[in-house]
Write a protein that holds these residues in place. Sequence first.
Motif, PDB file in Angstrom:
ATOM      1  N   ARG A 246       0.835  -1.213   0.000  1.00 22.51           N
ATOM      2  CA  ARG A 246       0.000   0.000   0.000  1.00 22.51           C
ATOM      3  C   ARG A 246       0.866   1.258   0.000  1.00 22.51           C
ATOM      4  O   ARG A 246       0.545   2.253  -0.668  1.00 22.51           O
ATOM      5  N   ILE A 247       1.969   1.209   0.748  1.00 22.95           N
ATOM      6  CA  ILE A 247       2.882   2.364   0.742  1.00 22.95           C
ATOM      7  C   ILE A 247       3.506   2.532  -0.629  1.00 22.95           C
ATOM      8  O   ILE A 247       3.676   3.667  -1.115  1.00 22.95           O
ATOM      9  N   ALA A 251       3.295   5.764  -2.944  1.00 22.42           N
ATOM     10  CA  ALA A 251       4.494   6.419  -3.468  1.00 22.42           C
ATOM     11  C   ALA A 251       4.391   6.604  -4.984  1.00 22.42           C
ATOM     12  O   ALA A 251       4.811   7.645  -5.533  1.00 22.42           O
ATOM     13  N   LYS A 252       3.807   5.600  -5.655  1.00 22.72           N
ATOM     14  CA  LYS A 252       3.641   5.698  -7.100  1.00 22.72           C
ATOM     15  C   LYS A 252       2.666   6.816  -7.470  1.00 22.72           C
ATOM     16  O   LYS A 252       2.912   7.609  -8.400  1.00 22.72           O
ATOM     17  N   VAL A 253       1.549   6.905  -6.692  1.00 25.81           N
ATOM     18  CA  VAL A 253       0.571   7.973  -6.942  1.00 25.81           C
ATOM     19  C   VAL A 253       1.197   9.334  -6.674  1.00 25.81           C
ATOM     20  O   VAL A 253       0.999  10.300  -7.440  1.00 25.81           O
ATOM     21  N   ALA A 254       1.981   9.417  -5.585  1.00 25.93           N
ATOM     22  CA  ALA A 254       2.641  10.689  -5.267  1.00 25.93           C
ATOM     23  C   ALA A 254       3.596  11.093  -6.374  1.00 25.93           C
ATOM     24  O   ALA A 254       3.705  12.295  -6.720  1.00 25.93           O
ATOM     25  N   GLU A 256       3.263  10.315  -9.548  1.00 28.64           N
ATOM     26  CA  GLU A 256       2.450  10.774 -10.684  1.00 28.64           C
ATOM     27  C   GLU A 256       1.919  12.176 -10.434  1.00 28.64           C
ATOM     28  O   GLU A 256       1.904  13.025 -11.342  1.00 28.64           O
ATOM     29  N   VAL A 257       1.449  12.437  -9.188  1.00 23.35           N
ATOM     30  CA  VAL A 257       0.920  13.763  -8.864  1.00 23.35           C
ATOM     31  C   VAL A 257       2.008  14.819  -8.992  1.00 23.35           C
ATOM     32  O   VAL A 257       1.770  15.945  -9.460  1.00 23.35           O
ATOM     33  N   SER A 258       3.237  14.446  -8.604  1.00 23.51           N
ATOM     34  CA  SER A 258       4.339  15.421  -8.674  1.00 23.51           C
ATOM     35  C   SER A 258       4.682  15.802 -10.108  1.00 23.51           C
ATOM     36  O   SER A 258       5.270  16.860 -10.350  1.00 23.51           O
ATOM     37  N   THR A 259       4.297  14.950 -11.069  1.00 23.75           N
ATOM     38  CA  THR A 259       4.563  15.264 -12.474  1.00 23.75           C
ATOM     39  C   THR A 259       3.374  15.925 -13.159  1.00 23.75           C
ATOM     40  O   THR A 259       3.367  16.098 -14.379  1.00 23.75           O
ATOM     41  N   GLY A 260       2.325  16.215 -12.353  1.00 24.97           N
ATOM     42  CA  GLY A 260       1.189  16.940 -12.897  1.00 24.97           C
ATOM     43  C   GLY A 260      -0.018  16.089 -13.197  1.00 24.97           C
ATOM     44  O   GLY A 260      -1.064  16.610 -13.608  1.00 24.97           O
ATOM     45  N   LYS A 261       0.067  14.812 -12.963  1.00 20.04           N
ATOM     46  CA  LYS A 261      -1.067  13.938 -13.226  1.00 20.04           C
ATOM     47  C   LYS A 261      -1.937  13.895 -11.974  1.00 20.04           C
ATOM     48  O   LYS A 261      -1.824  13.024 -11.131  1.00 20.04           O
ATOM     49  N   THR A 262      -2.834  14.855 -11.880  1.00 19.87           N
ATOM     50  CA  THR A 262      -3.630  15.018 -10.661  1.00 19.87           C
ATOM     51  C   THR A 262      -4.949  14.250 -10.695  1.00 19.87           C
ATOM     52  O   THR A 262      -5.742  14.338  -9.752  1.00 19.87           O
ATOM     53  N   SER A 263      -5.211  13.524 -11.763  1.00 24.59           N
ATOM     54  CA  SER A 263      -6.468  12.781 -11.843  1.00 24.59           C
ATOM     55  C   SER A 263      -6.461  11.500 -11.003  1.00 24.59           C
ATOM     56  O   SER A 263      -7.510  10.915 -10.734  1.00 24.59           O
TER      57      SER A 263
END
Length: 301
Positions: A246-247, A251-254, A256-263
Amino acid sequence: MLKNIKLGTRFNLILALVFMLGITISGAALSSVLQQRAQAEVTSQALLLIQAMNSVRSYTSNHIKPLLAPQLEPETTFTAETVPAYSATEVFENLRQSEDYKNFFYKEATLNPTNLRDKADDFESKLVERFRSEPNTPEISGFRALPGGQMFYIARPLAVSQKSCLQCHSKPEVAPKSLVETYGAENGFGWQLNEIVATQVISVPADDVLASANRSLSLIMSILIGIFAVVILLINLLLRRSVIWRIRRMAKVAQEVSTGKTSTDFEQDCGDEIGALGIAFNRMKSSLEIAMRLLSQQQDG
């Protein structure tokens, strides 16, 4: 160094350490318990036999000796059955004819015996000397290595407790003539009242009992190792499914979000601490999106 180790590896190291400590402590405790039980078993055997020999001694002293005493003087051959030590030794030798008791030994080891078969060896002589130097010591026990294997022994002091004993052991002149004729006038004399002259030693084979204890220890340790291994494996799988995987997804979602993929949203399907962390991250992501929109509107305006 530990800071650079991945969380899963760190968990495995901790579990391995717990495993080794648990097995070591359990093994030491079980070994101590089984050794004590083995010693208690051989001790009970030795005590039972020594009590039986004391009963033979008592019967000989109280019944056989008074019955045959009038025959000692006129006889030229000494009636050894009137001696408690002789009777006990002979009874035990008969017992040793049984296959189950052939490796058991009984001896009333004497420093200056009338019958030289009772002569104490070096080890037994040291026991007698110890009883003499420690008169308040009622019993000595321990393990002794003999050619036949490891033996557990119990030794008790034998003292001249009755004046009647001195009739045969004080001076050759006052001893029964038949005794002097049979054993001579050189050995078994000069004893004093209340003097510790011998030790009563019973030796019980301990190899089989100790080997059985070791086999039990090996079996129990094998079972414990198996149980520990299964428990640690289950804990490891639980940690990976409930925490590490789960962590990693968070981390993978974080990333992606850091690269602008906020969906993409953080998972918040559980009510535990990691689920609460996912909720907090989603709020932070929402706040970041609002801040980015406000910043974009200000720049457009």
